[in-house]
Design an enzyme around this catalytic site. Structure first.
Site, short mmCIF file in Angstrom:
data_model
loop_
_atom_site.label_atom_id
_atom_site.label_comp_id
_atom_site.label_asym_id
_atom_site.label_seq_id
_atom_site.Cartn_x
_atom_site.Cartn_y
_atom_site.Cartn_z
N ALA A 169 0.83 -1.20 0.00
CA ALA A 169 0.00 0.00 0.00
C ALA A 169 0.87 1.26 0.00
O ALA A 169 0.62 2.21 -0.76
CB ALA A 169 -0.93 0.00 1.21
N ASP A 170 1.88 1.27 0.85
CA ASP A 170 2.81 2.41 0.90
C ASP A 170 3.54 2.59 -0.43
O ASP A 170 3.53 3.68 -1.03
CB ASP A 170 3.83 2.20 2.01
CG ASP A 170 3.45 2.93 3.30
OD1 ASP A 170 2.89 4.03 3.20
OD2 ASP A 170 3.73 2.39 4.38
N LEU A 171 4.20 1.54 -0.87
CA LEU A 171 5.00 1.65 -2.09
C LEU A 171 4.11 1.86 -3.31
O LEU A 171 4.46 2.60 -4.24
CB LEU A 171 5.86 0.40 -2.27
CG LEU A 171 6.93 0.18 -1.19
CD1 LEU A 171 7.66 -1.13 -1.42
CD2 LEU A 171 7.92 1.34 -1.15
N GLY A 174 3.17 5.44 -3.47
CA GLY A 174 4.30 6.22 -3.96
C GLY A 174 4.45 6.12 -5.47
O GLY A 174 4.67 7.12 -6.16
#
Length: 699
Positions: A169-171, A174
């Site tokens: 989710a984070d990457l 990004g």
């Protein structure tokens, strides 16, 4: 050639992972990324993780913040907000990842900043986006994986929920933000206006759930955990050999038939449960049970070799310690050594995509907190966007800054002039070939008609020319520095020149005008010169050096006084002796490795940390091994000139340095083949030419 995003400025007001990852990708492509951090603590990732290397910053921070500059601003402070607003006027993109509403409370929301810069592209990355009933919830990768469905479909049936250990989710947020802001940059070329980009971890995780949502909507069934298997084809998963697990990917009917032939299990095709891909997916567990005894009859490597030979995708399951030293990771330079002012050097993941004409570079190490604050403020003062007092400068101090003259606009000279202009200095320039001035005049440099005219307009004159004769011409010719109507206070010579000739010219200039002299040859290349990270080897009077040191400190990361006038050139002679013979040695080591049939690409990894390790081995050798010589970072003719100077200097001291003489001869031979303007590192082509002439081509 400039990197693709050179000239794009990004303000990184984000922390932890999604925003910093996005901004690092933009920085890798050449954007000027300014990381804006809270004073005292900085990005909270600086304090994360349970271990450290040498310094205070965590390895997690180091992994996500290369190629950035750092300035510390308290955005609750009116004075620091003024600095932010000044930066916004210069920016193309701003990335922030506060919870919705926080930016507005701080006076840095899109509507406020758009009024300052209508072309600004403003991206907000949050847990759930700016709208919707969950928008005010705190969001982390784990939370996004849970509510997007990702967590429910991970792991094995009947087991506790298993988070994807890679923060998808984070990457993902990004990555999606990166393509969104760059799309907005392209759109701005037509509209002339920026826009707001709303990204979230929740939507990133859901958007990556392509197969899972396809199964849900196509069958009406909620996707369940299936371990390493695939929802679209079978067999496509990990299987157990006699000595452990490996993976296979028979993703279509053709590969399925090849797999059966390798296994000697053509009988399975006659079973209607396995005859088609749809049937194999429906009966996947039974299929694996039927194949399990066969796989268990041999080792992983026997099966992998046989399957690959037949064209069926198969691979061992490597852990990370194995993956980062695999021959493919080494060949693709996926582990790189990053120089750092505190850590010395540390390992980091390399660039995951390769550009042929403009390859990404490790231009800047991850910054120390507020490392670049003073220079960024001074840039804003120079552009008239910030009051001198806000940068810690009085108006008198700004007015008292020395006027700079610069003679010699080659590759390095251009980079240094651009650096000086960025820092707000007025720079008057001259070059023997006037067309080169076009690289700096559009950025604010002013042209002069002669070295004397440069000197007359300057307090400090800098030289960066090819050789000693050029230094003498610029200083002592009828239109040289010494003939100026008003002499400069100091000359700083960045050229690589003869130590004795340097002393002679410096003494004549001193006698004629009273001007001081610092010989300051450099090392590090144009990228480090452009960012103020090069190395300066200085020689001169201690008082002159102290006068020059503040300016040199803004242009270089390492400035050392080695002795009186000429000592800098002597040090550069020694530097070039190491570099020039090192290039030849690396070329010979590469030819030896390739001829012997070992994995030449893995040599730096294998020798890392031992007595043979060096920056030449870690940085230059891979470039040679990949034959990546465009665009040239230095010219062969220049290195040959330097090596000849080393030889003459040694002979003048009565020394017989045979390795250096061999280096001179090797570069003479290389240049004689027509490579005088080729990259110095491409000297390996000489060895390939000689091998080919003997009928021994490159292996």
């Amino acid at each position: 050639m400039a990197l693709p995003l050179a000239g794009i400025r990004v303000l990184d007001i984000s922390q932890v992972m999604a925003g910093p990852f996005c901004c690092m990708l933009l920085a890798d492509m050449g954007a000027d990324v300014i990381k804006i951090e809270p004073p005292g603590t900085g990005d909270s990732t600086r304090q994360s993780m349970g271990f450290r290397l040498k310094g205070a910053d965590s390895p997690g921070f180091l992994a996500l913040n290369r190629n950035k500059r750092s300035i510390a601003l308290d955005l609750k402070s009116e004075a620091d907000r003024a600095v932010l607003y000044a930066l916004v006027k210069t920016a193309d993109i701003l990335i922030e990842n506060a919870r919705p509403g926080v930016a507005k409370r701080l006076g840095m929301d899109y509507e406020t900043l758009k009024a300052l810069n209508p072309r600004l592209i403003f991206a907000s990355i949050s847990g759930f986006g700016q709208t919707g009933p969950w928008s005010q919830r705190p969001g982390f990768d784990l939370i996004a994986q849970a509510v997007s469905g990702v967590l429910s479909a991970n792991g094995l049936p009947g087991m506790e929920p298993a988070k994807n250990s890679i923060p998808v989710a984070d990457l993902g947020a990004g990555l999606f933000t990166t393509y969104a802001v760059l799309s907005a940059v392209i759109g701005r070329q037509t509209s002339g206006k920026g826009q707001f980009v709303d990204a979230s971890l929740f939507e990133a995780a859901l958007a990556l759930s392509v197969w899972e949502t396809t199964e849900l909507w196509g069958t009406g069934r909620t996707p369940e955990p299936i371990g390493s298997a695939n929802r679209m084809s079978a067999p496509y998963q990990a299987v157990a050999a006699s000595d452990g697990w490996f993976v296979i990917g028979a993703a279509n009917q053709g590969l399925w038939m090849k797999l059966l032939k390798v296994l000697g299990r053509e009988d399975l095709q006659a079973d209607e449960r396995f005859a088609t891909n749809a049937a194999r997916i429906a009966n996947r567990l039974e299929l694996i049970d039927a194949m399990a005894p066969t796989f268990a009859s041999r080792t992983r490597q026997i099966w992998i070799d046989g399957l690959l030979e037949a064209g069926v995708p198969a691979a061992p399951i490597l852990d990370y310690a194995q993956a980062v030293v695999s021959e493919q990771a080494v060949a693709r330079e996926m582990v790189q050594m990053v120089p750092h002012p505190v850590e010395g050097a540390f390992k980091a993941l390399g660039f995951p995509v390769k550009l042929s004409a403009t390859p990404q570079q490790m231009r800047l190490p991850p910054p120390l907190l507020d490392q670049h604050g003073p220079e960024i403020r001074q840039e804003l003062v120079a552009r008239g966007l910030l009051a001198p007092e806000a940068a810690g400068l009085t108006a008198d101090a700004v007015a008292a800054r020395p006027r700079i003259g610069f003679i010699g606009i080659g590759i390095m000279g251009e980079a240094m002039v651009r650096r000086l202009l960025d820092l707000g200095y007025s720079v008057t320039v001259w070059n023997l070939e006037p067309e080169r001035l076009a690289t700096v005049l559009p950025h604010g440099a002013v042209a002069a008609e002669s070295p004397a005219a440069v000197a007359a307009a300057s307090d400090i004159v800098m030289l960066c020319v090819l050789h000693m004769q050029a230094v003498e011409r610029c200083v002592l010719a009828p239109d040289g520095i010494a003939a100026a109507a008003s002499a400069p206070k100091l000359v700083i010579d960045f050229s690589t020149a003869d130590p004795e000739g340097t002393r002679r010219v410096a003494a004549k200039l001193k006698a004629l005008t009273g001007a001081g002299w610092i010989d300051a040859p450099v090392s590090g290349g144009p990228q480090l010169a452009r960012t103020g990270q090069m190395t300066v080897m200085a020689g001169g009077d201690p008082d002159d050096f102290e006068a020059a040191k503040p300016l040199l400190g803004q242009m270089a990361g390492n400035v050392t006084l080695m002795g009186p006038v000429g000592a800098g050139q002597t040090t550069k002679v020694i530097n070039q002796a190491i570099v020039g013979t090192g290039y030849v040695l690396m070329a010979e080591a590469l030819m030896l490795a390739e001829a012997a049939g070992i994995d030449a690409a893995r040599l730096p990894q294998c020798l890392a940390g031992g007595h043979a390790d060096s920056s030449l081995l870690q940085r230059l050798y891979p470039q040679m091994q990949q034959r990546a010589f465009e665009p040239p970072s230095s010219y062969a003719r220049q290195l040959l000139k330097d090596l000849k100077a080393v030889s003459a200097f040694a002979q003048g001291l009565g020394l017989d340095l045979r390795v250096i003489e061999q280096g001179v001869q090797r570069y003479k031979d290389y240049v004689a083949l027509g490579h005088e303007m080729s990259d110095s590192a491409a000297v390996v082509k000489l060895y390939e030419h000689e091998a080919a002439s003997r009928g021994k081509g490159r292996p």
